[in-house]
Write a protein that holds these residues in place. Sequence first.
Motif, mmCIF file in Angstrom:
data_model
loop_
_atom_site.group_PDB
_atom_site.id
_atom_site.type_symbol
_atom_site.label_atom_id
_atom_site.label_comp_id
_atom_site.label_asym_id
_atom_site.label_seq_id
_atom_site.Cartn_x
_atom_site.Cartn_y
_atom_site.Cartn_z
ATOM 1 N N GLU A 46 0.816 -1.212 0.000
ATOM 2 C CA GLU A 46 0.000 0.000 0.000
ATOM 3 C C GLU A 46 0.848 1.260 0.000
ATOM 4 N N HIS A 54 -1.806 12.087 -3.910
ATOM 5 C CA HIS A 54 -3.043 12.520 -3.250
ATOM 6 C C HIS A 54 -4.100 11.420 -3.301
ATOM 7 N N LEU A 55 -4.265 10.814 -4.469
ATOM 8 C CA LEU A 55 -5.276 9.764 -4.621
ATOM 9 C C LEU A 55 -5.030 8.615 -3.653
ATOM 10 N N MET A 56 -3.790 8.216 -3.522
ATOM 11 C CA MET A 56 -3.492 7.002 -2.763
ATOM 12 C C MET A 56 -3.280 7.269 -1.273
ATOM 13 N N LEU A 57 -2.680 8.394 -0.939
ATOM 14 C CA LEU A 57 -2.323 8.650 0.459
ATOM 15 C C LEU A 57 -3.150 9.751 1.101
ATOM 16 N N GLY A 58 -3.648 10.694 0.292
ATOM 17 C CA GLY A 58 -4.414 11.805 0.863
ATOM 18 C C GLY A 58 -3.576 12.774 1.674
ATOM 19 N N GLN A 68 -14.061 10.008 -1.956
ATOM 20 C CA GLN A 68 -12.878 9.729 -1.142
ATOM 21 C C GLN A 68 -12.424 10.998 -0.403
ATOM 22 N N ARG A 87 -12.463 11.410 3.649
ATOM 23 C CA ARG A 87 -11.160 11.616 4.288
ATOM 24 C C ARG A 87 -11.128 12.870 5.171
ATOM 25 N N PRO A 131 -6.358 8.984 6.327
ATOM 26 C CA PRO A 131 -6.758 9.194 4.926
ATOM 27 C C PRO A 131 -6.388 8.046 3.991
ATOM 28 N N GLU A 132 -5.186 7.484 4.164
ATOM 29 C CA GLU A 132 -4.750 6.447 3.213
ATOM 30 C C GLU A 132 -5.531 5.155 3.372
ATOM 31 N N LEU A 154 -3.118 20.927 -6.077
ATOM 32 C CA LEU A 154 -3.933 20.002 -6.861
ATOM 33 C C LEU A 154 -5.355 20.537 -6.880
ATOM 34 N N MET A 204 -5.512 0.412 -4.346
ATOM 35 C CA MET A 204 -5.038 1.259 -3.254
ATOM 36 C C MET A 204 -4.219 0.489 -2.223
ATOM 37 N N LEU A 205 -4.576 -0.756 -1.961
ATOM 38 C CA LEU A 205 -3.920 -1.495 -0.879
ATOM 39 C C LEU A 205 -3.030 -2.634 -1.374
ATOM 40 N N GLY A 206 -3.346 -3.174 -2.543
ATOM 41 C CA GLY A 206 -2.555 -4.294 -3.047
ATOM 42 C C GLY A 206 -2.742 -5.584 -2.266
#
Lengths: 351, 351
Positions: A217, A258-262, B201, B205, B216-217, B238, B260-262
């Motif tokens: 992740e 941003h998308l993945m971790l925020g 999302q 978040r 958030p993640e 962004l 997102m997490l794999g």
Amino acid sequence: MADQFDGHGRTPLGAVPFIACMAIVALAAAMSAAKDEDPLPSWSDGARKDAIVAFVRDTTTAGSAMFVPPEQRIATFDQDGTLWVEHPIYTQILFCLDRVPAVVEARPELRMQEPFKTVLSGDHAAIARLGLEDLETIAGATLSGMTVEQFSVEVRQWLARSRHPRWDRPYTELVYQPMLELLQYLRANGFRTCIVTGGGQDFVRAYAHEVYGIPPEQVIGSAGATRFEIDADGRAVLVKEPKILLLNDGAGKPEDIHLMLGGRPIAAFGNSTGDQQMLQYAGTGGRSRLMMLVLHDDATREYAYGPANGLPDTRVGTFTQALADEARTRDWHVISMKNDWLQLFPFDAAP
Amino acid sequence: MADQFDGHGRTPLGAVPFIACMAIVALAAAMSAAKDEDPLPSWSDGARKDAIVAFVRDTTTAGSAMFVPPEQRIATFDQDGTLWVEHPIYTQILFCLDRVPAVVEARPELRMQEPFKTVLSGDHAAIARLGLEDLETIAGATLSGMTVEQFSVEVRQWLARSRHPRWDRPYTELVYQPMLELLQYLRANGFRTCIVTGGGQDFVRAYAHEVYGIPPEQVIGSAGATRFEIDADGRAVLVKEPKILLLNDGAGKPEDIHLMLGGRPIAAFGNSTGDQQMLQYAGTGGRSRLMMLVLHDDATREYAYGPANGLPDTRVGTFTQALADEARTRDWHVISMKNDWLQLFPFDAAP
């Protein structure tokens, strides 16, 4: 916790002083080790090493004006050319090329089509001349059609049997020892160390934990779509599709972070124009920032390339003059591989 | 984000003894509590509570055939209708509707266009009749055009001033106490508790850490694209774009969990057909699994809806007869809000 106490059968009255004693011993050991042990032995003394140590000290010292709470300690690392060797060509492209025969076996109609025909010809010069669009066609065909679990197995099997032609070693050994030390040093200080790569997310996730200590992740990369389906055994699976979802390069890097971790990183490390926006994003978020670019200027131990240093441009990560100028203006550090790194690979002799 | 930190200006010198003190207090509390405290006091004794406790015991007991190492302990939770009230309409839609005047102020050409005209009319019946496409148009216009940081501030401000009409309380108080206990119980046992929501999302978040203790993640939701740019002050930002990147519902849930997490969850919680594939994905990955669906059958304390129970269908999460049948076949637990939950909201009297 209570079970441990009960289970050990020791008089709990005795156990508490024992634990307290161990804690004191551990604390004392940590304090003495902190003094003599260099967390970055492969880095030369100098501006880069000093900057890293000062940054970690400032962001983790309660009371420092630069203190950053642990949940905001995000450090992002490009992979190719920043954490491991990217020359003469990105490792993942070799994986794709090696998968072409298996793909053609399954889809014989591709055998006489370009660019598959060229790849199958074994003509190295012709393969080296393939353009970006050809490589994308190959990537689309070779990185799809299997479940995400099958893909991960295939990547690991390929890495286990493949060797870099110059060193005759697995690609996963060609990681930079100074960066491994830096990852470890940051994590020991409460940072999350995330890979942010133009390479494939599923590809890098297959080995990142073993090679870098980074869990899936925390690997952000270019990503294809997947398709949910129930297989013949009634099992829900995700099949990799030949369709790009995220192109994690340039501006895509901060967007995907941003998308993945925020959250916005407070440290970022790269080596090419593809990392420029990620460093800008990290660098303009507030105080307490560290940005660094690796310059490949070591033809003896690795490679020397990048027009910034009057070195030849290549098909891999480009360190342009404009990027070098921006680094100067924005106080980004440039790491000279030749001068700042005493030991290059884990298998090299320690300094 | 870092600015927030820099700006808070709390005395970190005071923070350390405070934190140390809290740690000692917490440790002492944990030691005395471990033996007698029920981690799920709001759950009725019975099959659901037993299943949760058995699952946690089996997956965390070293040597158990069902043991799962901590890095694989992923539990995913739908939000609307699973963690908080979704009736009579998703909270985020109300946020979007409330933002329409500000958007029309900035873009006057929208004033006479549908569906904005209807929203501005204040005609509640007409607004309630707006279709999905209209709502998407409104979402596109109201969830874009600002930086991701500005958006987060706006969400928090809106949540602070908005009230659910039935309870006259902030939406963030209408979270289910039994689920808060479950989240805490799982985390205390080494699980990552992730929200996987059809909602936005960035929206979720903005409050998930405060409300659910989820960073958030670990919030996966529907997501719009962002556009990287350098603003007038030279800051990399962004900007939220009116373009959907991830539609995190149905099959999108497992696909985005992988993105997102794999990893594949070993526990999953939902309440509607939009969660079906997520539960299938969690449920067919191996042994040691727990899947649960919340049935809203409590018209007194909350709402009763969902055709599975002969209850009316609504515009929010749909619990169909087919889903109920699948739950039976696959051994997914159905949580009866009425019977399985003793206390519904944190502000209700404890059982």
